[in-house]
Structure formats: C-alpha cells, structure tokens
Scaffold this motif. Sequence first.
Motif, mmCIF file in Angstrom:
data_model
loop_
_atom_site.group_PDB
_atom_site.id
_atom_site.type_symbol
_atom_site.label_atom_id
_atom_site.label_comp_id
_atom_site.label_asym_id
_atom_site.label_seq_id
_atom_site.Cartn_x
_atom_site.Cartn_y
_atom_site.Cartn_z
ATOM 1 N N ASN A 198 26.987 36.935 32.385
ATOM 2 C CA ASN A 198 25.871 37.110 31.440
ATOM 3 C C ASN A 198 26.088 38.222 30.412
ATOM 4 O OD1 ASN A 198 25.304 39.615 32.709
ATOM 5 N ND2 ASN A 198 23.761 38.707 34.067
ATOM 6 N N MET A 199 27.283 38.819 30.383
ATOM 7 C CA MET A 199 27.489 40.003 29.537
ATOM 8 C C MET A 199 27.325 39.721 28.045
ATOM 9 S SD MET A 199 31.606 40.437 29.957
ATOM 10 C CE MET A 199 32.754 39.126 29.516
ATOM 11 N N GLN A 200 27.621 38.508 27.618
ATOM 12 C CA GLN A 200 27.533 38.227 26.188
ATOM 13 C C GLN A 200 26.099 38.007 25.708
ATOM 14 O OE1 GLN A 200 30.688 39.622 25.869
ATOM 15 N NE2 GLN A 200 30.301 38.654 23.900
ATOM 16 N N GLN A 201 25.151 38.089 26.621
ATOM 17 C CA GLN A 201 23.737 38.108 26.237
ATOM 18 C C GLN A 201 23.204 39.542 26.190
ATOM 19 O OE1 GLN A 201 24.648 35.461 28.816
ATOM 20 N NE2 GLN A 201 25.110 34.541 26.826
ATOM 21 N N GLN A 202 24.105 40.515 26.368
ATOM 22 C CA GLN A 202 23.682 41.919 26.423
ATOM 23 C C GLN A 202 24.464 42.749 25.401
ATOM 24 O OE1 GLN A 202 22.848 43.547 30.360
ATOM 25 N NE2 GLN A 202 23.338 41.571 31.293
ATOM 26 N N THR A 203 24.314 42.373 24.132
ATOM 27 C CA THR A 203 25.087 43.010 23.068
ATOM 28 C C THR A 203 24.224 43.801 22.082
ATOM 29 O OG1 THR A 203 24.991 40.994 21.737
ATOM 30 C CG2 THR A 203 26.893 41.248 23.194
ATOM 31 N N SER A 204 23.005 44.119 22.482
ATOM 32 C CA SER A 204 22.119 44.879 21.610
ATOM 33 C C SER A 204 22.232 46.369 21.941
ATOM 34 C CB SER A 204 20.667 44.419 21.795
ATOM 35 O OG SER A 204 19.796 45.180 20.990
ATOM 36 N N TYR A 205 22.611 47.173 20.948
ATOM 37 C CA TYR A 205 22.806 48.611 21.136
ATOM 38 C C TYR A 205 22.010 49.373 20.076
ATOM 39 C CZ TYR A 205 26.855 47.196 23.948
ATOM 40 O OH TYR A 205 27.676 46.614 24.893
ATOM 41 N N ASP A 206 21.520 50.542 20.440
ATOM 42 C CA ASP A 206 20.916 51.419 19.439
ATOM 43 C C ASP A 206 22.000 51.975 18.520
ATOM 44 O OD1 ASP A 206 18.351 51.096 20.470
ATOM 45 O OD2 ASP A 206 18.616 52.731 21.912
ATOM 46 N N ASN A 207 23.083 52.434 19.134
ATOM 47 C CA ASN A 207 24.249 52.933 18.410
ATOM 48 C C ASN A 207 25.443 52.651 19.319
ATOM 49 O OD1 ASN A 207 26.451 54.866 17.820
ATOM 50 N ND2 ASN A 207 25.050 55.615 16.227
ATOM 51 N N LEU A 208 26.270 51.695 18.935
ATOM 52 C CA LEU A 208 27.314 51.169 19.822
ATOM 53 C C LEU A 208 28.160 52.269 20.452
ATOM 54 C CD1 LEU A 208 28.893 48.669 20.934
ATOM 55 C CD2 LEU A 208 30.372 48.907 18.922
ATOM 56 N N ALA A 236 30.507 42.427 26.709
ATOM 57 C CA ALA A 236 29.167 42.761 26.212
ATOM 58 C C ALA A 236 29.232 43.309 24.792
ATOM 59 C CB ALA A 236 28.457 43.738 27.148
ATOM 60 N N LYS A 237 30.082 42.694 23.984
ATOM 61 C CA LYS A 237 30.233 43.106 22.588
ATOM 62 C C LYS A 237 30.464 41.875 21.721
ATOM 63 C CE LYS A 237 32.205 47.363 24.301
ATOM 64 N NZ LYS A 237 32.204 46.933 25.727
ATOM 65 N N THR A 238 29.850 41.871 20.546
ATOM 66 C CA THR A 238 30.076 40.790 19.597
ATOM 67 C C THR A 238 31.431 40.975 18.917
ATOM 68 O OG1 THR A 238 29.110 41.977 17.726
ATOM 69 C CG2 THR A 238 27.591 40.697 19.116
ATOM 70 N N LEU A 239 31.828 39.978 18.165
ATOM 71 C CA LEU A 239 33.100 40.057 17.435
ATOM 72 C C LEU A 239 33.126 41.290 16.539
ATOM 73 C CD1 LEU A 239 35.785 38.586 16.817
ATOM 74 C CD2 LEU A 239 34.583 37.381 14.984
ATOM 75 N N GLU A 240 32.073 41.489 15.770
ATOM 76 C CA GLU A 240 32.047 42.620 14.841
ATOM 77 C C GLU A 240 31.946 43.952 15.575
ATOM 78 O OE1 GLU A 240 32.919 42.258 11.809
ATOM 79 O OE2 GLU A 240 32.934 40.084 12.079
ATOM 80 N N GLN A 241 31.238 43.977 16.692
ATOM 81 C CA GLN A 241 31.148 45.218 17.468
ATOM 82 C C GLN A 241 32.522 45.642 17.998
ATOM 83 O OE1 GLN A 241 28.157 44.057 20.297
ATOM 84 N NE2 GLN A 241 26.478 44.973 19.109
ATOM 85 N N ASN A 242 33.363 44.681 18.346
ATOM 86 C CA ASN A 242 34.714 45.018 18.795
ATOM 87 C C ASN A 242 35.490 45.770 17.711
ATOM 88 O OD1 ASN A 242 34.909 43.941 21.500
ATOM 89 N ND2 ASN A 242 34.834 41.907 20.597
ATOM 90 N N TYR A 243 35.315 45.347 16.471
ATOM 91 C CA TYR A 243 36.031 46.017 15.375
ATOM 92 C C TYR A 243 35.392 47.359 15.021
ATOM 93 C CZ TYR A 243 39.195 42.176 14.927
ATOM 94 O OH TYR A 243 40.181 41.269 15.208
ATOM 95 N N GLU A 244 34.096 47.464 15.155
ATOM 96 C CA GLU A 244 33.456 48.769 14.981
ATOM 97 C C GLU A 244 33.978 49.743 16.028
ATOM 98 O OE1 GLU A 244 29.039 50.909 15.291
ATOM 99 O OE2 GLU A 244 29.174 48.716 15.349
ATOM 100 N N LEU A 245 34.113 49.266 17.267
ATOM 101 C CA LEU A 245 34.615 50.101 18.358
ATOM 102 C C LEU A 245 36.059 50.542 18.092
ATOM 103 C CD1 LEU A 245 34.066 51.239 21.197
ATOM 104 C CD2 LEU A 245 34.764 49.020 22.131
#
Length: 274
Positions: free
Chosen positions: A149-159, A191-200
């Motif tokens: 279920n991790m891909q339903q938990q990708t909402s962060y205040d500040n990644l 638990a990260k979207t495609l774009e969140q991976n690149y932000e990280l």
Amino acid sequence: MTINCKGKLIDLSSPKVMGILNITPDSFFDGGIHKNEKEILLHVEKMLNEGATFIDIGAYSSKPNADHVSEAEELSRIRPIVNLILKEFPETLISIDTFRSHVAKQCIEAGACMINDISAGNLDDNMLRTIADLQVPYIMMHMRGTPQNMQQQTSYDNLVKDILFYFSERLSVARALGIIDIIIDPGFGFAKTLEQNYELLNKLELFNMIEKPLLVGVSRKSMIYKKLKTTANEALNGTSILNTIALQKGASILRVHDVKEAIECIKLVESLSR
C-alpha cells in the motif's frame, strides 16, 4: 567512516557496491531468473569478480503491490542460499534484505553479516532489539506503509524534511538500544511519486547532515524507465547517470544489479575528486 562486518572493518569513505541477488519469482527486474544453485553461484561469482563488496539477498519482493510472502516461505527461500554462497565463497559479506527479525536472526547465525530493512524496524517490533543483540550493521530505509500500500502514501508536508525527521526518530530508538553501525537509505521508489524521487535525488546532499553512511538504490527502477518511456531492461544507462549524481552528492554504497558499471561510476567520480 567504517562499519564492522564479522570483525572486518569496511571503510566507506571510498564508496562501495552492493550487488543484488533476488531469489523471488516476482521482482521487477530479475525475478525468477536465478532458478537453480549453479545459476545463483555463477551470478554471485560474477558480481564478486566485478568488484562488489556486499551481496544483498532478498526473498520477499518489495516492489509496489508485491504479493505477500509468509515468514516461513521467506526463510525457506533465503537461508539455504546463504549457506550455499558461504560454502562456495566463504569470505563473502552477505546482506539480508528483510524486515522480519526472525529471518534476520536466522540468516546472521548462518553467516550473513548485515541486515537491510526496508521498514527501519516499523514492520516488526522485535527488529531493532534483534539487531542490537546481534550487533551487526543495519541499513534502515525510509518507507511508509507496506509494499502492498506504500504508493497510496505519498503525501508529504515537505518531502526531504519529513524523511529527515523520520530518520531522526528511528536513529534515536536504535541508538538507545545500542545499535552502532547504521546506514541510511532514503528509499527511492518507496512511498514516493516519480517526481518526488527526483526531488529527493536533487537534495540528496542534505542527508549528509545525519553523519551516517548513505546507501542509494535506484538500479533500473521505474523512476528511470518511466521517465525515459522505456523498460527496466533498457535502464542501465539511466542507472549509471543517477548513480553518478548520487556519488557526487555523498552516497557511500550503491545497491545495484550491474556491478561492473557501478564500479566504473565510482572510479570516474573518485578521479574527479582527486
């Protein structure tokens, strides 16, 4: 910066490579290809000859929506492989990719030297205490939820801030128990979207403030092949590019399917720094 593996100090000030050995039928890239002992040993020998410092064995696929595997099944898959590898290559430094304390304990007793936990102890309340008792290096990864279920938990205040806080909390618990050798993994693809991976990846150097070795695992992941509109089989070039960026931002260990290419990335980046 060193870790103690079975009495051998491994210096991580020069980056190392962790070769992946998946013995699951459903891993996203190499699931099911190592079907017998001969093929497993040939693959391990190839990774060691190419320069892998560690071999990471996984028997539970952690890809999104992966099938659940019982503890008994995971252990029956993985422990014989630890025995097999150490019989043939007794000096191998084996990491066990598991979030279950009983599997971890059994494999360390069989001769493995390190535990790689995708949940940082959150999926098994006994894991951190077990690691403290075993006194082995421990890789703690950032993830939310479970692989199912991790891909339903990708909402962060500040990644990045949220992930740094996560590690602060988990490290505090680990230190209180007396765990010494800890490696952190920001968990690309978990638990990260495609774009969140690149932000990280873009802000990866911020994790150096934790002052722990940093493991990066982007090898052939969907963050590469979805961005390039290709497949995992065609994602080696993209993997090498992202591994190079990770090294420049402070990665101490690259967890990869393709050891030779990762070693080349390390050699070239180290040549720049010299």
